[in-house]
Scaffold this motif. Structure first.
Motif: not given
Length: 789
Positions: A1-12, A165-170, A180-185, A268-271
Motif C-alpha cells: 500500500m502506497k500513500v502520498s505524504y503530500k496528500v496526508l499533509k493536506k488533511y493533517i 516533490d512528493d514523498i511516498i510511504l510504502e 480494508p479501511d487502511l487501503f486508502s489515503h 479507489l486510492y483516496l477512499y
C-alpha cells in the motif's frame, strides 16, 4: 500500500515528518517498508532556459548552447539534441547530478567534460536520462525534454517545477489485511491522526440520490452482490484532472487519462472505494447483474478476450457483458474524450467469488486487491458521492439523470457494551475513563449510555477485547508494563511426538543433511514427474496459484523438486523435511499426520548401506532399538519396485526405505542414484523413548564372527536373523551386513552375510564354543532352507 505524504499533509496540516510518521505507523499499526522521496532523483537537476544556440566548431551534429540555470552567469552546454531552440524550457543536469547515459543501467555523475575540444558544464537532458521516459515519451532518440509549457523560474529544482516533490510511504500489506479501511489515503490519515492526537481535516462525502428516476438495473444474484448502485450523469467532458487528483494517482504510479477515468482511481486510492464509469451511449437497454453463461466471451480494457465460466459475476446490458465484476471493464463501454454521458457504478461483490475469477483468468487489479478485504457494504455509496462532488466542482452544467441502488439488506454500525474495568484487566493496566474516552474519540468511537458505537469502516471491531486491543495499540504497547502472570503453570510435559521431531531434526542436521521447508501443496505437473497424479489428493477450493492446487500426501515429491533446483550448484546433496502430509481416506474427510522424509543423492552403489545406516542410527537416537525391514507390500509411485522395503516397528509399517525409481530421477533431471526413507512419526510415537531394560555388564571379552548363507529369493533376511538369534542365549546381537544376488552365479538364490556377537557373564568363550555354536546355527538355518556358503 502506497500513500502520498503530500496528500496526508493536506488533511493533517501539522503532520510530523515522513520519518516520524513511518515510525509511528511501525510502532502502532503496520511495518513501513520504504520511504521514497521523488526529489532525490533530481538532485542538481534544475529547470533551465536556453538563451543561445550555436553550431559546434568541430562537429556538425552538435550544438553549443548557453543556458540560464538560475546562476549569475549562463552555463555552457554541448548538446546533440535535434529539437533545440532559443528560449526553450529544458531540464538542466548541473555538475554533480546523477543521470542515465546512453541506455546504461548505472547512473553517471556529471562533471566538466570537453566534447570535441569544447567544454561542457553539464547536460541538457532527454526524458529517459532522468527517469521520465514513460511520462514524457520522446519522438526520437536525439530529442531532448521540452519543458516550454511549464512556467518556472530558471534554477528551480526540477522536482518542484514538475510537481514531483512528493514523498511516498510504502506500507506492508500483510499487516493490514484485516483492515480494508487502511487501503486508502483517508484511512491512513485517520490512523495517523488517532496515533498522534492531531486533528483530521476531512469528512467523507455521502450524498442521497434516491429522489432521481430509476435507472433500470436488476440483480439476479443478491447473495454474492449485496449492493449495486448506478448513477447516470449527462453533460460531462473528459477534461484534464486537477493537481490534487493527480497527486493521489501519482503515488500509485497511475497515468492520467482524463478526469472521467481519473476520478474512479481517485475514489479507489483516496477512499478505498472501487468505482467504474461506463460510457452511457455505448450501453443497450437495462443493466443486469448475473453469473456468466458458459462459454460467454468478454474483451476487457487490456485488449484481451476471456472465455467466462458460470461462477464469474458479470454486469451486462441487453446485448453484451460490459464488466467482469469486480475485476475489469469491457473495452467497448469505456469512456473516451468524446464521452458526454456516463453511468457511475459502485457495488459490493463477494470476496471469494471475485478472487476465484482472478485465479481462473489471471486478472489482478488494485480494485480487486481492495475487494478481497471484504469492503463495508454501507459505505459503497461514498465513492459515487465523491465522484459527483468532483464532477460538480469542475462541470457545473452536468445533469443527474437517473439512479438505482439495489440494497435489500441494510448494514448497521456495531454496538459494544463498554466496561472500563474489563478493558483494564485485559490490558493489565489501570486507565482513567477520561484517557480511554480520549483514545476512543480519536478512533471515531462514540460512547453513549454505556454503549460504544463503532464507525462503519471498522468492521474488525466486534467485541470488548477488540476495543481493549485498540486502546493498548494507540496508547502504545511500550507503555504497558511487563508483569509476571500470577498463575501456577506447573511442570510442562513434552509429547513424545514433539521430542521425536526435535531429536530427528537435530540428528539429521548433525549427519550432514539440509533441512527443507517446502510448500504443503503440489500440482499435476509435479506429481507426474514423480510418476503419479493428483487424482487421490485433496484439492484446494481456492488455490493460491496453478502450481499449488492440491495438498501433498508425501514429502518426497517436493524434496525431489528441491533437489532438482539445488543440484545445479551442488552435487551429492542430502535433504530432509519434517512436516505434515494430508490424506483423503474417504471423499468428504481429510486426515493429516507428521512425516519425516530424507533424500540422499549419490553416484556410489554403497549409498544403499549409507541410507540404511542413517536410518538405523536415527532410530537408535530415538530409542527405537528393535525394527525390521521387509519387502514393501505397496511401493510408492516414485520408488523402485524391487528396491524398496517397509520399516516395521512393533508389527506395524511406519515407513519405507531405499531407492527412487530411475524414471523419476530422469524426470527431475538428476544424476546418479537417489536413496530415501520416510517415517510416519505419529505412528512411530508410541515406540519413541521406550523403556530400556538394564542388563548386567560382562567383564569378559565379547567375540564376533561372520557367517554366510545361501537362501531362496523368497526367504527374508529377518527370518534367517531370527533363526540365528534363537540358536543360543549367549548370542548378544545378529547383524545382516550384506546381501548378494546374481542370476548367473546364484539363480533364484541370494547370499546373506551376518555378523554374530557372543558374550558370557561367567567366562571367556573359546573356539570350542564357537565351533559348536556354528554347527547349531547351520542346522537351524538348514531347516529354513538355507545352506552355509
Amino acid at each position: 500500500m502506497k500513500v502520498s505524504y503530500k496528500v496526508l499533509k493536506k488533511y493533517i496540516p501539522d503532520i510530523a515528518s515522513p520519518e516520524q510518521v513511518a515510525q509511528d505507523l511501525i510502532m502502532h499499526t503496520a511495518e513501513v517498508e520504504d520511504i521514497h522521496s521523488q526529489a532525490e532523483s533530481f538532485d542538481n537537476i534544475v529547470y533551465g532556459v536556453i538563451t543561445s544556440v550555436e553550431n559546434h566548431p568541430d562537429a556538425d551534429s552538435l550544438k553549443v548552447c548557453m543556458v540560464d540555470g538560475g546562476e549569475s552567469e549562463d552555463i555552457q552546454i554541448v548538446c546533440g539534441g535535434s529539437n533545440l531552440e532559443v528560449w526553450q524550457g529544458i531540464a538542466l543536469a548541473k555538475i554533480g547530478a546523477s543521470v542515465l547515459w546512453h541506455g546504461q543501467w548505472d547512473p553517471v555523475i556529471m562533471k566538466k567534460t570537453p566534447i570535441r575540444w569544447v567544454d561542457s558544464y553539464g547536460m541538457i537532458c532527454a526524458s529517459e536520462e532522468i527517469w521520465l521516459k514513460d511520462e514524457f515519451p520522446a519522438a526520437s532518440e536525439t530529442e531532448i525534454l521540452d519543458l516550454s509549457s511549464y512556467t518556472a523560474i530558471p534554477g528551480t529544482r526540477l522536482d518542484e517545477a514538475l510537481g514531483k516533490d512528493d514523498i511516498i510511504l510504502e506500507i506492508d500489506n500483510k499487516a493490514i489485511n484485516h483492515r480494508p479501511d487502511l487501503f486508502s489515503h483517508i484511512g491512513i490519515a485517520r490512523e495517523i491522526a488517532a496515533i498522534s492526537g492531531k486533528k483530521l481535516g476531512y469528512t467523507m462525502t455521502r450524498t442521497d440520490f434516491s429522489t432521481l428516476p430509476d435507472l433500470g438495473i436488476t440483480n439476479d444474484i443478491p447473495t454474492v452482490v449485496k449492493r449495486y448502485m448506478g448513477l447516470k450523469v449527462s453533460g460531462v467532458k473528459n477534461i484534464p484532472s486537477p493537481d490534487y487528483v493527480l497527486d493521489v494517482l501519482k503515488s500509485h504510479d497511475i497515468d492520467s487519462k482524463g478526469l472521467l477515468v481519473d476520478i474512479t482511481n481517485y475514489s479507489l486510492y483516496l477512499y478505498g472505494q472501487p468505482t467504474h464509469c461506463f460510457d452511457a451511449d455505448k450501453l443497450t437497454g437495462n443493466i443486469h447483474i448475473r453469473y456468466a453463461k458458459e462459454g460467454e466471451t468478454f474483451t476487457a480494457l487490456n485488449d484481451k478476450e476471456y472465455t467466462l465460466q458460470t461462477n464469474d459475476i458479470v454486469i451486462a446490458d441487453e446485448k453484451w457483458v460490459i464488466a467482469l465484476g469486480w475485476v475489469i471493464g469491457w473495452k467497448d463501454s469505456a469512456v473516451s474524450d468524446s464521452t458526454t454521458n456516463i453511468v457511475i457504478e459502485s457495488a459490493w461483490f463477494d470476496q471469494a467469488v471475485v478472487r476465484g475469477t482472478w485465479k481462473r483468468h489471471g486478472l489482478r487489479t488494485d480494485a480487486l486487491n481492495v475487494f478481497e478485504k471484504d469492503l463495508v457494504v454501507e459505505l459503497r455509496d461514498s465513492g459515487t458521492s465523491l465522484i459527483m462532488q468532483e464532477l460538480t466542482k469542475h462541470m457545473p452544467d452536468r445533469k443527474l439523470v437517473a439512479y438505482t441502488d439495489i440494497y435489500p439488506k441494510k448494514e448497521y454500525a456495531t454496538e459494544i457494551d463498554f466496561d472500563l474495568d474489563h478493558v483494564c484487566r485485559l490490558i493489565w493496566k489501570k486507565y482513567s475513563k477520561d484517557v480511554v474516552l480520549d483514545i476512543l474519540d480519536r478512533l471515531f468511537i462514540d460512547e453513549k449510555d454505556g454503549k460504544l458505537e463503532i464507525p462503519l469502516w471498522r468492521k474488525d471491531l466486534t467485541n470488548i477485547a477488540d476495543i481493549a486491543e485498540e486502546i493498548a495499540r494507540i496508547d502504545g504497547y511500550d507503555n504497558v508494563a511487563s508483569t509476571v502472570p500470577r498463575i501456577n503453570l506447573g511442570a510442562i510435559s513434552q509429547s513424545p511426538l514433539y521430542l521425536g521431531k526435535r531429536e530427528a531434526r537435530n540428528f539429521l542436521v548433525s549427519a550432514g543433511f539440509y533441512e527443507m521447508y517446502t510448500y504443503s501443496f503440489v500440482d499435476e505437473v509435479l506429481m507426474n514427474k514423480a510418476l503419479s497424479s493428483t487424482q487421490q489428493l485433496v484439492p484446494m477450493k481456492n488455490a493460491l496459484s496453478e502450481e499449488l492446487t492440491h495438498l501433498r500426501w508425501e514429502l518426497i515429491p517436493n524434496l525431489l523438486k528441491a533437489l532438482e533446483e539445488n543440484s545445479r550448484d551442488y552435487s551429492n546433496m542430502q535433504l530432509f523435511e519434517c512436516e505434515k502430509v494430508f490424506l483423503r481416506p474417504e471423499t468428504d474427510t481429510v486426515s493429516e499426520y507428521y512425516e519425516l522424509a530424507a533424500l540422499m543423492q549419490s553416484k556410489s552403489d554403497i549409498a544403499y548401506y549409507e541410507i540404511q545406516n542413517t536410518l538405523k542410527d536415527l532410530l537408535a537416537k530415538l530409542w527405537v532399538l528393535k525394527y525390521e525391514l521387509k519387502t514393501a507390500q505397496i511401493t510408492p509411485w516414485y520408488a523402485h519396485a524391487t528396491r524398496t522395503a517397509d520399516i516395521i516397528v512393533r508389527w506395524k509399517t511406519i515407513g519405507q526405505v531405499w531407492e527412487v525409481h530411475p524414471k523419476a530421477i530422469k524426470n527431475f533431471s538428476l544424476s546418479g542414484r537417489v536413496w530415501f526413507f520416510t517415517l510416519n512419526l505419529e505412528a512411530l510415537a508410541p515406540a519413541l523413548h521406550g523403556l530400556i531394560k538394564a542388563k548386567e555388564v560382562s567383564s569378559f571379552q565379547a567375540n564376533s564372527f561372520d557367517i554366510n548363507f545361501v537362501v531362496d529369493l523368497s526367504t527374508s533376511g529377518s527370518t534367517i536373523k531370527a533363526t540365528i538369534e534363537k540358536s543360543d542365549s549367549l548370542i548378544q546381537s545378529v547383524e545382516l551386513f550384506d546381501i548378494y544376488e546374481n542370476e548367473e552365479k546364484l539363480p533364484w538364490k541370494r547370499s546373506l552375510s551376518f555378523k554374530v556377537t557372543t558374550q558370557s557373564l561367567e567366562k571367556t568363550l573359546d573356539d570350542t564354543f564357537k565351533n559348536d555354536l556354528i554347527e547349531r546355527i547351520v542346522k537351524n538355518v538348514e531347516k529354513k532352507g538355507g545352506n552355509l556358503r
